[in-house]
Design a protein around this motif. Sequence first.
Motif, PDB file in Angstrom:
ATOM      1  N   ASN A 213       0.822  -1.207   0.000  1.00  0.00           N
ATOM      2  CA  ASN A 213       0.000   0.000   0.000  1.00  0.00           C
ATOM      3  C   ASN A 213       0.858   1.261   0.000  1.00  0.00           C
ATOM      4  O   ASN A 213       0.534   2.250  -0.684  1.00  0.00           O
ATOM      5  CB  ASN A 213      -0.928  -0.003   1.218  1.00  0.00           C
ATOM      6  N   ALA A 214       1.946   1.226   0.760  1.00  0.00           N
ATOM      7  CA  ALA A 214       2.842   2.380   0.788  1.00  0.00           C
ATOM      8  C   ALA A 214       3.421   2.645  -0.604  1.00  0.00           C
ATOM      9  O   ALA A 214       3.436   3.797  -1.085  1.00  0.00           O
ATOM     10  CB  ALA A 214       3.970   2.142   1.796  1.00  0.00           C
ATOM     11  N   TYR A 215       3.857   1.597  -1.277  1.00  0.00           N
ATOM     12  CA  TYR A 215       4.449   1.802  -2.597  1.00  0.00           C
ATOM     13  C   TYR A 215       3.404   2.090  -3.669  1.00  0.00           C
ATOM     14  O   TYR A 215       3.717   2.689  -4.700  1.00  0.00           O
ATOM     15  CB  TYR A 215       5.335   0.611  -2.972  1.00  0.00           C
ATOM     16  N   ARG A 216       2.166   1.697  -3.426  1.00  0.00           N
ATOM     17  CA  ARG A 216       1.093   2.104  -4.339  1.00  0.00           C
ATOM     18  C   ARG A 216       0.959   3.633  -4.328  1.00  0.00           C
ATOM     19  O   ARG A 216       0.780   4.267  -5.375  1.00  0.00           O
ATOM     20  CB  ARG A 216      -0.206   1.431  -3.932  1.00  0.00           C
ATOM     21  N   LEU A 217       1.097   4.208  -3.160  1.00  0.00           N
ATOM     22  CA  LEU A 217       1.046   5.670  -3.058  1.00  0.00           C
ATOM     23  C   LEU A 217       2.251   6.321  -3.734  1.00  0.00           C
ATOM     24  O   LEU A 217       2.137   7.373  -4.361  1.00  0.00           O
ATOM     25  CB  LEU A 217       0.993   6.088  -1.580  1.00  0.00           C
ATOM     26  N   VAL A 218       3.405   5.678  -3.631  1.00  0.00           N
ATOM     27  CA  VAL A 218       4.634   6.249  -4.209  1.00  0.00           C
ATOM     28  C   VAL A 218       4.649   6.111  -5.716  1.00  0.00           C
ATOM     29  O   VAL A 218       4.914   7.086  -6.448  1.00  0.00           O
ATOM     30  CB  VAL A 218       5.878   5.567  -3.593  1.00  0.00           C
ATOM     31  N   PHE A 219       4.338   4.907  -6.212  1.00  0.00           N
ATOM     32  CA  PHE A 219       4.570   4.617  -7.627  1.00  0.00           C
ATOM     33  C   PHE A 219       3.317   4.713  -8.498  1.00  0.00           C
ATOM     34  O   PHE A 219       3.428   4.812  -9.715  1.00  0.00           O
ATOM     35  CB  PHE A 219       5.208   3.227  -7.777  1.00  0.00           C
ATOM     36  N   ASN A 230       4.009  11.843   2.995  1.00  0.00           N
ATOM     37  CA  ASN A 230       2.980  12.328   3.936  1.00  0.00           C
ATOM     38  C   ASN A 230       1.746  11.442   3.907  1.00  0.00           C
ATOM     39  O   ASN A 230       1.133  11.168   4.957  1.00  0.00           O
ATOM     40  CB  ASN A 230       2.616  13.769   3.593  1.00  0.00           C
ATOM     41  N   GLN A 231       1.375  10.964   2.723  1.00  0.00           N
ATOM     42  CA  GLN A 231       0.224  10.075   2.623  1.00  0.00           C
ATOM     43  C   GLN A 231       0.495   8.742   3.316  1.00  0.00           C
ATOM     44  O   GLN A 231      -0.407   8.176   3.952  1.00  0.00           O
ATOM     45  CB  GLN A 231      -0.122   9.852   1.148  1.00  0.00           C
ATOM     46  N   ILE A 232       1.723   8.234   3.185  1.00  0.00           N
ATOM     47  CA  ILE A 232       2.076   6.996   3.882  1.00  0.00           C
ATOM     48  C   ILE A 232       1.922   7.181   5.387  1.00  0.00           C
ATOM     49  O   ILE A 232       1.338   6.334   6.084  1.00  0.00           O
ATOM     50  CB  ILE A 232       3.517   6.567   3.528  1.00  0.00           C
ATOM     51  N   LYS A 233       2.421   8.270   5.900  1.00  0.00           N
ATOM     52  CA  LYS A 233       2.324   8.535   7.336  1.00  0.00           C
ATOM     53  C   LYS A 233       0.871   8.608   7.792  1.00  0.00           C
ATOM     54  O   LYS A 233       0.523   8.151   8.883  1.00  0.00           O
ATOM     55  CB  LYS A 233       3.036   9.846   7.672  1.00  0.00           C
ATOM     56  N   GLU A 234      -0.001   9.157   6.940  1.00  0.00           N
ATOM     57  CA  GLU A 234      -1.403   9.356   7.314  1.00  0.00           C
ATOM     58  C   GLU A 234      -2.248   8.100   7.110  1.00  0.00           C
ATOM     59  O   GLU A 234      -3.180   7.843   7.877  1.00  0.00           O
ATOM     60  CB  GLU A 234      -1.992  10.494   6.481  1.00  0.00           C
ATOM     61  N   GLN A 235      -1.927   7.288   6.077  1.00  0.00           N
ATOM     62  CA  GLN A 235      -2.850   6.243   5.634  1.00  0.00           C
ATOM     63  C   GLN A 235      -2.398   4.816   5.924  1.00  0.00           C
ATOM     64  O   GLN A 235      -3.239   3.904   5.953  1.00  0.00           O
ATOM     65  CB  GLN A 235      -3.087   6.388   4.125  1.00  0.00           C
ATOM     66  N   VAL A 236      -1.089   4.589   6.111  1.00  0.00           N
ATOM     67  CA  VAL A 236      -0.585   3.217   6.239  1.00  0.00           C
ATOM     68  C   VAL A 236      -0.257   2.931   7.700  1.00  0.00           C
ATOM     69  O   VAL A 236       0.438   3.726   8.348  1.00  0.00           O
ATOM     70  CB  VAL A 236       0.671   3.017   5.361  1.00  0.00           C
ATOM     71  N   PRO A 237      -0.765   1.809   8.251  1.00  0.00           N
ATOM     72  CA  PRO A 237      -0.464   1.466   9.648  1.00  0.00           C
ATOM     73  C   PRO A 237       1.046   1.414   9.909  1.00  0.00           C
ATOM     74  O   PRO A 237       1.813   0.941   9.071  1.00  0.00           O
ATOM     75  CB  PRO A 237      -1.106   0.078   9.815  1.00  0.00           C
ATOM     76  N   ASP A 238       1.415   1.902  11.061  1.00  0.00           N
ATOM     77  CA  ASP A 238       2.835   2.041  11.384  1.00  0.00           C
ATOM     78  C   ASP A 238       3.469   0.688  11.686  1.00  0.00           C
ATOM     79  O   ASP A 238       2.834  -0.226  12.218  1.00  0.00           O
ATOM     80  CB  ASP A 238       2.989   2.970  12.595  1.00  0.00           C
ATOM     81  N   LEU A 249      13.044   7.085   1.827  1.00  0.00           N
ATOM     82  CA  LEU A 249      12.563   8.026   0.810  1.00  0.00           C
ATOM     83  C   LEU A 249      12.906   9.469   1.184  1.00  0.00           C
ATOM     84  O   LEU A 249      13.265  10.281   0.328  1.00  0.00           O
ATOM     85  CB  LEU A 249      11.060   7.879   0.631  1.00  0.00           C
ATOM     86  N   SER A 250      12.813   9.776   2.469  1.00  0.00           N
ATOM     87  CA  SER A 250      13.089  11.140   2.916  1.00  0.00           C
ATOM     88  C   SER A 250      14.553  11.515   2.749  1.00  0.00           C
ATOM     89  O   SER A 250      14.875  12.689   2.532  1.00  0.00           O
ATOM     90  CB  SER A 250      12.693  11.295   4.386  1.00  0.00           C
ATOM     91  N   ASP A 251      15.435  10.526   2.845  1.00  0.00           N
ATOM     92  CA  ASP A 251      16.873  10.795   2.818  1.00  0.00           C
ATOM     93  C   ASP A 251      17.483  10.760   1.421  1.00  0.00           C
ATOM     94  O   ASP A 251      18.679  10.978   1.274  1.00  0.00           O
ATOM     95  CB  ASP A 251      17.610   9.775   3.692  1.00  0.00           C
ATOM     96  N   THR A 252      16.686  10.470   0.407  1.00  0.00           N
ATOM     97  CA  THR A 252      17.276  10.327  -0.925  1.00  0.00           C
ATOM     98  C   THR A 252      17.896  11.629  -1.408  1.00  0.00           C
ATOM     99  O   THR A 252      17.330  12.713  -1.246  1.00  0.00           O
ATOM    100  CB  THR A 252      16.236   9.823  -1.943  1.00  0.00           C
ATOM    101  N   GLN A 253      19.072  11.508  -1.997  1.00  0.00           N
ATOM    102  CA  GLN A 253      19.757  12.647  -2.587  1.00  0.00           C
ATOM    103  C   GLN A 253      19.670  12.620  -4.115  1.00  0.00           C
ATOM    104  O   GLN A 253      19.697  13.667  -4.764  1.00  0.00           O
ATOM    105  CB  GLN A 253      21.230  12.642  -2.164  1.00  0.00           C
ATOM    106  N   ARG A 254      19.571  11.443  -4.681  1.00  0.00           N
ATOM    107  CA  ARG A 254      19.557  11.282  -6.133  1.00  0.00           C
ATOM    108  C   ARG A 254      18.171  10.995  -6.698  1.00  0.00           C
ATOM    109  O   ARG A 254      18.022  10.758  -7.889  1.00  0.00           O
ATOM    110  CB  ARG A 254      20.533  10.176  -6.535  1.00  0.00           C
TER     111      ARG A 254
END
Length: 260
Positions: A213-219, A230-238, A249-254
């Motif tokens: 589900n998290a990657y559905r939001l990303v890709f 932000n959607q992952i944080k709000e919608q996907v169980p921790d 994802l937050s730390d990506t530089q490239r």
Amino acid sequence: MASDISPRAEIDPKAKIGDNCKIFPFVYIEGDVEIGDNCVIFPFTSILNGSRIGKGNKIHQGSVIAALPQDFEFTGEKSECIIGDNNIIRENVVINRATHRGGKTVIGNNNFLMEGVHISHDTKVADDCVFGYGTKVAGDCLIEDHAVLSTSVIGNAGTRVGCYAMIKAGTTYSKDVPPYIIAGAEPVRYGGVNTMLLSMNGISEKVQKHIANAYRLVFHGQTSVFDAINQIKEQVPDSVEIQHIVSFLSDTQRGIITKL
């Protein structure tokens, strides 16, 4: 138990070699080298200055450990190539030491590097990873735990591969490959969650669904990676896995690999 060292091996007397090692003929070991207990070093292997090798490693014919970095910034500074415990390094593998003084190329524990693999300067490989035949990873890269890079994969400089990710044979990647996924094709793109490897390592189906589900939001979403986080944080169980996805994802530089 004393080590079994062939008299036909060329070993600098300053090198430190642990107990119960087997060193075959025609091995070349320089002076600024440390090798732990229970290692096997097969013929025609070169272990060069800066090598720090742990316990229980097997290093096969024609491999070069702590080769000089293939980096135009290298000026001969003292650096290291650190290899942990219980790694299998097959024939003709080359691992470069770091470019600058105090720098380290690192191979963790329980990794399997197949024939012809090249790990370049300052790259960090964690634990339990597999590198297929002829795979090349450039400098300043990061490979997290349990990653699988199949045959003839090319990882370009400064990229990261997340834990439990699998990169298909023949793939070249120039952006980060997030954790828990399969990546491949040309250009490289997301190919689904790596359910086989996750199941093999005890990650539940419930958590796997959350990862999907998290990657559905990303890709699949029509948003930026920032908004997807932000959607992952709000919608996907921790969970630990979801937290790691967000952090990676937050730390990506490239940037990350191509969306579908």
